[in-house]
Write a protein that holds these residues in place. Structure first.
Motif, PDB file in Angstrom:
ATOM      1  N   MET A   1       0.835  -1.186   0.000  1.00  0.00           N
ATOM      2  CA  MET A   1       0.000   0.000   0.000  1.00  0.00           C
ATOM      3  C   MET A   1       0.882   1.253   0.000  1.00  0.00           C
ATOM      4  N   GLN A   2       0.513   2.204  -0.835  1.00  0.00           N
ATOM      5  CA  GLN A   2       1.166   3.506  -0.896  1.00  0.00           C
ATOM      6  C   GLN A   2       0.166   4.557  -0.410  1.00  0.00           C
ATOM      7  N   GLU A   3       0.593   5.811  -0.369  1.00  0.00           N
ATOM      8  CA  GLU A   3      -0.328   6.876   0.027  1.00  0.00           C
ATOM      9  C   GLU A   3      -1.567   6.853  -0.877  1.00  0.00           C
TER      10      GLU A   3
ATOM     11  N   VAL B   1       0.417   1.175  -9.211  1.00  0.00           N
ATOM     12  CA  VAL B   1      -0.958   1.007  -9.661  1.00  0.00           C
ATOM     13  C   VAL B   1      -1.860   1.822  -8.746  1.00  0.00           C
ATOM     14  N   ALA B   2      -2.722   2.642  -9.360  1.00  0.00           N
ATOM     15  CA  ALA B   2      -3.622   3.481  -8.569  1.00  0.00           C
ATOM     16  C   ALA B   2      -4.877   3.781  -9.378  1.00  0.00           C
TER      17      ALA B   2
ATOM     18  N   THR C   1       4.395  -2.725  -6.595  1.00  0.00           N
ATOM     19  CA  THR C   1       5.024  -4.037  -6.538  1.00  0.00           C
ATOM     20  C   THR C   1       6.351  -3.967  -7.272  1.00  0.00           C
ATOM     21  N   ASP C   2       7.305  -4.735  -6.810  1.00  0.00           N
ATOM     22  CA  ASP C   2       8.599  -4.808  -7.485  1.00  0.00           C
ATOM     23  C   ASP C   2       8.622  -6.070  -8.326  1.00  0.00           C
TER      24      ASP C   2
END
Length: 127
Positions: A5-7, A21-22, A12-13
């Motif tokens: 999860m990001q802001e 992805v957003a 994913t690496d």
């Protein structure tokens, strides 16, 4: 695959690099873009291999994808129309047409959505 999860969205690496992805394309690739890209590029890649095996020399394949989404049902993808512009000299129309049909049957991404997303194809030959 693992997603963190990001802001806004997730990341994913992968062996090629980091994938963001957003739901907002200001922060990463949108999920529907990735799905359409997967289907288009898988189909195009399989088509390319088939044409190479048939020894049909093409200079370029350009794929455009026209997407129809249903806003009333979570903005789901209803249909994708793939249009191939295939360039080369003396390309046999009938063999190209049969190759596209064969690519359709052998593209794993297209086959994965075959009963939920309508996928159609067309093509034009460009000298």
């Amino acid at each position: 695959m693992e997603f963190k999860m990001q802001e806004v969205g997730f990341s994913t690496d992968l062996p090629f690099g980091n994938l963001q992805v957003a739901g907002d394309d200001e922060y990463g690739f949108r999920p529907f873009q990735l799905m359409v890209s997967s289907i288009a590029v898988c189909s195009g890649g399989v088509l390319r291999k088939i044409l190479e095996k048939k020894r049909i020399a093409v200079k370029d394949i350009h794929i455009s994808a026209d997407v129809t989404r249903n806003e009333k049902e979570a903005n789901r993808i209803e249909s994708i129309h793939l249009h191939y512009k295939i360039s080369g000299e003396n390309l046999p129309h009938d063999k190209i047409e049969k190759s596209i049909e064969l690519a359709r049957k052998n593209c794993s991404m297209l086959q994965s959505v075959i009963n939920s997303i309508e996928v159609t194809e067309s093509f034009e030959l460009v000298a």
